[in-house]
Design a protein around this motif. Structure first.
Motif, PDB file in Angstrom:
ATOM      1  N   LYS A 108     -34.471 -20.169  21.999  1.00 39.10           N
ATOM      2  CA  LYS A 108     -35.114 -19.096  21.604  1.00 39.10           C
ATOM      3  C   LYS A 108     -35.466 -19.122  20.079  1.00 39.10           C
ATOM      4  CE  LYS A 108     -34.364 -15.227  23.643  1.00 39.10           C
ATOM      5  NZ  LYS A 108     -33.900 -14.187  24.339  1.00 39.10           N
ATOM      6  N   GLY A 109     -34.392 -19.305  19.301  1.00 35.72           N
ATOM      7  CA  GLY A 109     -34.719 -19.196  17.849  1.00 35.72           C
ATOM      8  C   GLY A 109     -34.836 -17.950  17.273  1.00 35.72           C
ATOM      9  N   ARG A 110     -35.220 -17.742  16.068  1.00 32.24           N
ATOM     10  CA  ARG A 110     -35.447 -16.556  15.588  1.00 32.24           C
ATOM     11  C   ARG A 110     -36.693 -16.710  14.291  1.00 32.24           C
ATOM     12  NH1 ARG A 110     -32.032 -15.712  17.686  1.00 32.24           N
ATOM     13  NH2 ARG A 110     -29.664 -14.992  17.533  1.00 32.24           N
ATOM     14  N   VAL A 111     -37.300 -15.507  14.210  1.00 39.40           N
ATOM     15  CA  VAL A 111     -38.364 -15.373  13.519  1.00 39.40           C
ATOM     16  C   VAL A 111     -38.090 -14.723  12.164  1.00 39.40           C
ATOM     17  CG1 VAL A 111     -41.058 -14.430  13.578  1.00 39.40           C
ATOM     18  CG2 VAL A 111     -39.770 -15.173  15.731  1.00 39.40           C
ATOM     19  N   ARG A 112     -37.583 -15.631  11.271  1.00 43.61           N
ATOM     20  CA  ARG A 112     -37.496 -15.098   9.880  1.00 43.61           C
ATOM     21  C   ARG A 112     -38.428 -15.527   8.727  1.00 43.61           C
ATOM     22  NH1 ARG A 112     -31.514 -17.058  10.619  1.00 43.61           N
ATOM     23  NH2 ARG A 112     -30.493 -14.738  11.851  1.00 43.61           N
ATOM     24  N   PHE A 152     -51.963 -20.409  17.682  1.00 39.72           N
ATOM     25  CA  PHE A 152     -51.955 -21.180  19.034  1.00 39.72           C
ATOM     26  C   PHE A 152     -50.619 -20.904  19.530  1.00 39.72           C
ATOM     27  CE2 PHE A 152     -51.588 -24.717  21.901  1.00 39.72           C
ATOM     28  CZ  PHE A 152     -52.730 -24.610  22.587  1.00 39.72           C
ATOM     29  N   PRO A 153     -50.326 -20.802  20.927  1.00 43.07           N
ATOM     30  CA  PRO A 153     -49.012 -20.556  21.362  1.00 43.07           C
ATOM     31  C   PRO A 153     -48.270 -21.853  21.965  1.00 43.07           C
ATOM     32  CG  PRO A 153     -50.930 -19.943  23.386  1.00 43.07           C
ATOM     33  CD  PRO A 153     -51.281 -20.394  21.910  1.00 43.07           C
ATOM     34  N   HIS A 154     -47.437 -22.247  20.959  1.00 40.78           N
ATOM     35  CA  HIS A 154     -46.930 -23.396  21.239  1.00 40.78           C
ATOM     36  C   HIS A 154     -45.677 -23.432  21.839  1.00 40.78           C
ATOM     37  CE1 HIS A 154     -49.636 -26.194  18.786  1.00 40.78           C
ATOM     38  NE2 HIS A 154     -49.401 -25.092  17.973  1.00 40.78           N
ATOM     39  N   LEU A 155     -44.835 -22.262  22.015  1.00 44.51           N
ATOM     40  CA  LEU A 155     -43.753 -22.013  22.441  1.00 44.51           C
ATOM     41  C   LEU A 155     -43.473 -21.466  24.155  1.00 44.51           C
ATOM     42  CD1 LEU A 155     -40.837 -21.367  21.048  1.00 44.51           C
ATOM     43  CD2 LEU A 155     -41.356 -18.966  21.104  1.00 44.51           C
ATOM     44  N   PRO A 156     -42.763 -22.332  24.649  1.00 45.43           N
ATOM     45  CA  PRO A 156     -42.854 -21.967  25.877  1.00 45.43           C
ATOM     46  C   PRO A 156     -41.562 -20.990  26.143  1.00 45.43           C
ATOM     47  CG  PRO A 156     -41.793 -24.116  25.419  1.00 45.43           C
ATOM     48  CD  PRO A 156     -42.201 -23.644  24.410  1.00 45.43           C
ATOM     49  N   VAL A 157     -41.955 -19.743  26.813  1.00 44.85           N
ATOM     50  CA  VAL A 157     -40.993 -18.792  27.142  1.00 44.85           C
ATOM     51  C   VAL A 157     -40.460 -18.959  28.571  1.00 44.85           C
ATOM     52  CG1 VAL A 157     -40.200 -16.308  26.842  1.00 44.85           C
ATOM     53  CG2 VAL A 157     -41.741 -17.540  25.103  1.00 44.85           C
ATOM     54  N   ALA A 208     -46.247 -18.557  24.206  1.00 47.11           N
ATOM     55  CA  ALA A 208     -46.284 -17.635  22.904  1.00 47.11           C
ATOM     56  C   ALA A 208     -46.245 -18.110  21.556  1.00 47.11           C
ATOM     57  CB  ALA A 208     -45.063 -16.780  22.790  1.00 47.11           C
ATOM     58  N   ALA A 209     -46.852 -17.587  20.636  1.00 43.21           N
ATOM     59  CA  ALA A 209     -47.101 -18.065  19.252  1.00 43.21           C
ATOM     60  C   ALA A 209     -46.019 -17.222  18.405  1.00 43.21           C
ATOM     61  CB  ALA A 209     -48.402 -17.921  18.681  1.00 43.21           C
ATOM     62  N   VAL A 210     -45.554 -17.989  17.578  1.00 40.32           N
ATOM     63  CA  VAL A 210     -44.156 -17.411  16.747  1.00 40.32           C
ATOM     64  C   VAL A 210     -45.078 -16.825  15.462  1.00 40.32           C
ATOM     65  CG1 VAL A 210     -42.477 -17.518  15.265  1.00 40.32           C
ATOM     66  CG2 VAL A 210     -42.442 -18.667  17.303  1.00 40.32           C
TER      67      VAL A 210
END
Length: 139
Positions: A15-19, A70-75, A95-97
């Motif tokens: 998941k990571g964080r959006v900081r 661009f949505p690089h992140l698979p959720v 999704a894109a961060v």
């Protein structure tokens, strides 16, 4: 067909964080007007497409539109009513961060009022607050 990478090194990511604030993509690179985020979060491929359609429908083929994210992140998501364990769920969407300051879309070749209205409609499709930005005209 929604936006997604043609291939990735790994099928699933953590998941990571959006900081922090946007390091790149925080200035107008292509068009005269743009829409810039003020909040952070994730933007799904469907939301990107919905905003793009809203912009194009308002501009009616006048001007050019650039998509800067661009949505690089698979959720991933596990099915409903599933017990814990048995591994990570399958990829549900891409999704894109998005960090504060990121330029999402740019347009050129249209009036400022048309661009402002198009971005206002696109902002309604997005999960965070945005603002209208324009290129400074040097005299």
């Amino acid at each position: 067909m929604p936006l997604l990478p043609s291939r990735t090194k790994y099928r699933k990511v953590q998941k990571g964080r959006v900081r922090g604030k946007a390091k790149g993509g925080d200035y107008l690179a292509f068009g005269e007007f743009g829409i810039q985020t003020l909040d952070r979060g994730r933007m799904t491929a469907r939301q990107i497409e919905a905003a793009r359609v809203a912009i194009n429908r308002h501009l009616k083929r006048k001007g050019k539109v650039w998509i800067r994210v661009f949505p690089h992140l698979p959720v991933t998501k596990k099915p409903a009513e599933t017990r814990q364990g048995k591994g990570k769920g399958s990829v549900e969407y891409w999704a894109a961060v998005i960090k504060p300051g990121t330029i999402l879309f740019e347009v050129s070749g249209c009036s400022i009022s048309a661009a402002r209205e198009a971005f206002r409609k696109a902002d309604g499709k997005l999960p965070f607050r945005c603002r209208f930005v324009s290129r400074e005209v040097l005299d």
